[in-house]
Design an enzyme around this catalytic site. Sequence first.
Site, PDB file in Angstrom:
ATOM      1  N   ARG A 145       0.816  -1.230   0.000  1.00  0.00           N
ATOM      2  CA  ARG A 145       0.000   0.000   0.000  1.00  0.00           C
ATOM      3  C   ARG A 145       0.847   1.277   0.000  1.00  0.00           C
ATOM      4  O   ARG A 145       0.500   2.280   0.638  1.00  0.00           O
ATOM      5  CB  ARG A 145      -0.964   0.002   1.209  1.00  0.00           C
ATOM      6  CG  ARG A 145      -1.979  -1.118   1.184  1.00  0.00           C
ATOM      7  CD  ARG A 145      -2.949  -1.017   0.009  1.00  0.00           C
ATOM      8  NE  ARG A 145      -3.813  -2.185  -0.043  1.00  0.00           N
ATOM      9  CZ  ARG A 145      -3.563  -3.266  -0.803  1.00  0.00           C
ATOM     10  NH1 ARG A 145      -2.513  -3.310  -1.607  1.00  0.00           N
ATOM     11  NH2 ARG A 145      -4.393  -4.291  -0.790  1.00  0.00           N
TER      12      ARG A 145
ATOM     13  N   SER B  87     -11.004  -0.689   2.666  1.00  0.00           N
ATOM     14  CA  SER B  87     -10.320  -0.962   3.936  1.00  0.00           C
ATOM     15  C   SER B  87      -9.950   0.361   4.613  1.00  0.00           C
ATOM     16  O   SER B  87      -9.291   1.203   4.004  1.00  0.00           O
ATOM     17  CB  SER B  87      -9.034  -1.765   3.699  1.00  0.00           C
ATOM     18  OG  SER B  87      -9.382  -3.022   3.179  1.00  0.00           O
TER      19      SER B  87
ATOM     20  N   GLU C  78      -5.547   3.488   5.956  1.00  0.00           N
ATOM     21  CA  GLU C  78      -5.312   3.218   4.521  1.00  0.00           C
ATOM     22  C   GLU C  78      -6.068   4.267   3.702  1.00  0.00           C
ATOM     23  O   GLU C  78      -5.598   4.730   2.661  1.00  0.00           O
ATOM     24  CB  GLU C  78      -5.795   1.804   4.154  1.00  0.00           C
ATOM     25  CG  GLU C  78      -5.592   1.487   2.674  1.00  0.00           C
ATOM     26  CD  GLU C  78      -5.750   0.019   2.323  1.00  0.00           C
ATOM     27  OE1 GLU C  78      -5.434  -0.857   3.159  1.00  0.00           O
ATOM     28  OE2 GLU C  78      -6.189  -0.252   1.186  1.00  0.00           O
TER      29      GLU C  78
HETATM   30  C1  LIG Z   1     -15.857  -1.363  -1.828  1.00  0.00           C
HETATM   31  C2  LIG Z   1     -14.376  -1.054  -1.944  1.00  0.00           C
HETATM   32  C3  LIG Z   1     -13.471  -2.082  -2.110  1.00  0.00           C
HETATM   33  C4  LIG Z   1     -12.096  -1.805  -2.205  1.00  0.00           C
HETATM   34  N1  LIG Z   1     -11.230  -2.837  -2.401  1.00  0.00           N
HETATM   35  C5  LIG Z   1      -9.911  -2.575  -2.539  1.00  0.00           C
HETATM   36  C6  LIG Z   1      -8.985  -3.649  -2.777  1.00  0.00           C
HETATM   37  O1  LIG Z   1      -9.348  -4.803  -2.866  1.00  0.00           O
HETATM   38  N2  LIG Z   1      -7.673  -3.328  -2.887  1.00  0.00           N
HETATM   39  C7  LIG Z   1      -7.226  -2.037  -2.792  1.00  0.00           C
HETATM   40  O2  LIG Z   1      -6.014  -1.814  -2.903  1.00  0.00           O
HETATM   41  N3  LIG Z   1      -8.070  -1.012  -2.585  1.00  0.00           N
HETATM   42  C8  LIG Z   1      -9.400  -1.240  -2.468  1.00  0.00           C
HETATM   43  N4  LIG Z   1     -10.268  -0.200  -2.261  1.00  0.00           N
HETATM   44  C9  LIG Z   1      -9.756   1.182  -2.148  1.00  0.00           C
HETATM   45  C10 LIG Z   1      -9.720   1.941  -3.489  1.00  0.00           C
HETATM   46  O3  LIG Z   1     -10.659   1.407  -4.383  1.00  0.00           O
HETATM   47  C11 LIG Z   1      -8.334   1.905  -4.136  1.00  0.00           C
HETATM   48  O4  LIG Z   1      -7.401   2.509  -3.288  1.00  0.00           O
HETATM   49  C12 LIG Z   1      -8.322   2.624  -5.498  1.00  0.00           C
HETATM   50  O5  LIG Z   1      -7.134   2.286  -6.169  1.00  0.00           O
HETATM   51  C13 LIG Z   1      -8.465   4.139  -5.380  1.00  0.00           C
HETATM   52  O6  LIG Z   1      -8.630   4.653  -6.672  1.00  0.00           O
HETATM   53  P1  LIG Z   1      -9.429   5.994  -6.961  1.00  0.00           P
HETATM   54  O7  LIG Z   1      -9.324   6.286  -8.410  1.00  0.00           O
HETATM   55  O8  LIG Z   1     -10.806   5.911  -6.418  1.00  0.00           O
HETATM   56  O9  LIG Z   1      -8.552   7.037  -6.158  1.00  0.00           O
HETATM   57  P2  LIG Z   1      -9.033   8.203  -5.175  1.00  0.00           P
HETATM   58  O10 LIG Z   1      -9.736   7.592  -4.013  1.00  0.00           O
HETATM   59  O11 LIG Z   1      -9.737   9.256  -5.920  1.00  0.00           O
HETATM   60  O12 LIG Z   1      -7.623   8.756  -4.700  1.00  0.00           O
HETATM   61  C14 LIG Z   1      -6.759   7.968  -3.944  1.00  0.00           C
HETATM   62  C15 LIG Z   1      -5.374   8.606  -3.950  1.00  0.00           C
HETATM   63  O13 LIG Z   1      -4.813   8.483  -5.245  1.00  0.00           O
HETATM   64  C16 LIG Z   1      -4.455   9.768  -5.734  1.00  0.00           C
HETATM   65  N5  LIG Z   1      -4.700   9.801  -7.180  1.00  0.00           N
HETATM   66  C17 LIG Z   1      -5.833   9.508  -7.836  1.00  0.00           C
HETATM   67  N6  LIG Z   1      -5.674   9.653  -9.154  1.00  0.00           N
HETATM   68  C18 LIG Z   1      -4.399  10.065  -9.346  1.00  0.00           C
HETATM   69  C19 LIG Z   1      -3.610  10.430 -10.474  1.00  0.00           C
HETATM   70  N7  LIG Z   1      -4.105  10.403 -11.709  1.00  0.00           N
HETATM   71  N8  LIG Z   1      -2.330  10.815 -10.264  1.00  0.00           N
HETATM   72  C20 LIG Z   1      -1.800  10.870  -9.008  1.00  0.00           C
HETATM   73  N9  LIG Z   1      -2.490  10.534  -7.908  1.00  0.00           N
HETATM   74  C21 LIG Z   1      -3.773  10.154  -8.071  1.00  0.00           C
HETATM   75  C22 LIG Z   1      -5.339  10.749  -4.995  1.00  0.00           C
HETATM   76  O14 LIG Z   1      -4.753  12.043  -4.960  1.00  0.00           O
HETATM   77  C23 LIG Z   1      -5.421  10.092  -3.628  1.00  0.00           C
HETATM   78  O15 LIG Z   1      -4.283  10.419  -2.857  1.00  0.00           O
HETATM   79  C24 LIG Z   1     -11.642  -0.451  -2.161  1.00  0.00           C
HETATM   80  C25 LIG Z   1     -12.585   0.588  -2.019  1.00  0.00           C
HETATM   81  C26 LIG Z   1     -13.933   0.293  -1.919  1.00  0.00           C
HETATM   82  C27 LIG Z   1     -14.908   1.435  -1.805  1.00  0.00           C
END
Ligand SMILES: Cc1cc2nc3c(=O)[nH]c(=O)nc-3n(C[C@H](O)[C@H](O)[C@H](O)COP(=O)(O)OP(=O)(O)OC[C@H]3O[C@@H](n4cnc5c(N)ncnc54)[C@H](O)[C@@H]3O)c2cc1C
Length: 301
Positions: A174, A223, A293
């Site tokens: 992570r 998480s 996280e």
């Molecule tokens: C139901 C559920 C299940 C999940 N299961 C998992 C799992 O199995 N494994 C896991 O690892 N995570 C899981 N997650 C957490 C989440 O989905 C991941 O962390 C995902 O990768 C976040 O992506 P996002 O586009 O929504 O990022 P955001 O939530 O919008 O942002 C997260 C971070 O990434 C940065 N970011 C986003 N886009 C960019 C970019 N283009 N350039 C630079 N930085 C950027 C943001 O600034 C922020 O710091 C889960 C979440 C939910 C709601």
Amino acid sequence: MASTLIHLFDNIAGKICYEEPMSKHTWLGVGGNAEAMFIPKDLNDLISFLKIKPEEVPVYVLGGGSNLLVRDGGISGVVIKLASPYFKQIVKNNNSITCYAGLQNTLLRKFLITNELGGLEFLCSIPGTIGGTVKTNAGCFGRCLSDVLISANAVDMKGNIHTITNQDFHFSYRHADFPKDWIIISLTLKTLKSDASTIQHILTEHQVYRKAHQPVNKKTAGSTFKNPVGNSAWKLIKESECDTLTVGGAKMSEKHCNFMINTGNATAKDCETLGEAIIERVKNKTGIALEWEIQKIGQDK
Ligand SMILES: Cc1cc2nc3c(=O)[nH]c(=O)nc-3n(C[C@H](O)[C@H](O)[C@H](O)COP(=O)(O)OP(=O)(O)OC[C@H]3O[C@@H](n4cnc5c(N)ncnc54)[C@H](O)[C@@H]3O)c2cc1C
């Protein structure tokens, strides 16, 4: 406040919204307003904006908002969302694909099946966008981004483009190392030759597992805490009798007690207070310090 930002967008082609509620853009559904939200039309549009942006104007890049807790006072400055069609492209190369950062992971499914490309099925079940997988080296089902990433392109705050290799990120659980203010534009990911029915079978297995073990159709950010080395956050939460704690409209899921849920009317303050209370109780009971996280951003009200 937002009026001081208006002149920055005189010559841009994308979309601008002022005082945009972040609760509309996050899975947890809480948080105050972004002073301005900019959806660039394409890379040139993004670079043009970065080149004229004064240094003192803060910029925050948003993906799908699935890992975020935005505080109730909102975010000052400009939130950039790579949600235009340009940033959702997928390009097929030899033994790899290049995905633009705004592509939702779930939209990879159809492309993998149609092109019979394996190895990336795990990514399709993670909510959010390709760009959002980098910061936390997102993963599930025994694999994570660092297993499949070849390189990424990113743009810095002056509008310069950089190519970052897998090794440059120094990935760990992570965690990824890259400058906080760089915006990931695209990822090139390794693929394996596969066949449509095998890919479909793996995707279905993943979906079935998630439905059985995690809350679905709930307001959550996944998480809440990282798993400490050699332990599981959910076990520590249960052992410390924190699984039934609630603060206002925030509680932990009955299906998976490391998933925080907004039951409908939670504020960001409720969510953060609940998380901090859990950290304190777990520390007192087990001596282990849980680490968030979920990314927490913005100001308190
Ligand atoms: C139901 C559920 C299940 C999940 N299961 C998992 C799992 O199995 N494994 C896991 O690892 N995570 C899981 N997650 C957490 C989440 O989905 C991941 O962390 C995902 O990768 C976040 O992506 P996002 O586009 O929504 O990022 P955001 O939530 O919008 O942002 C997260 C971070 O990434 C940065 N970011 C986003 N886009 C960019 C970019 N283009 N350039 C630079 N930085 C950027 C943001 O600034 C922020 O710091 C889960 C979440 C939910 C709601």
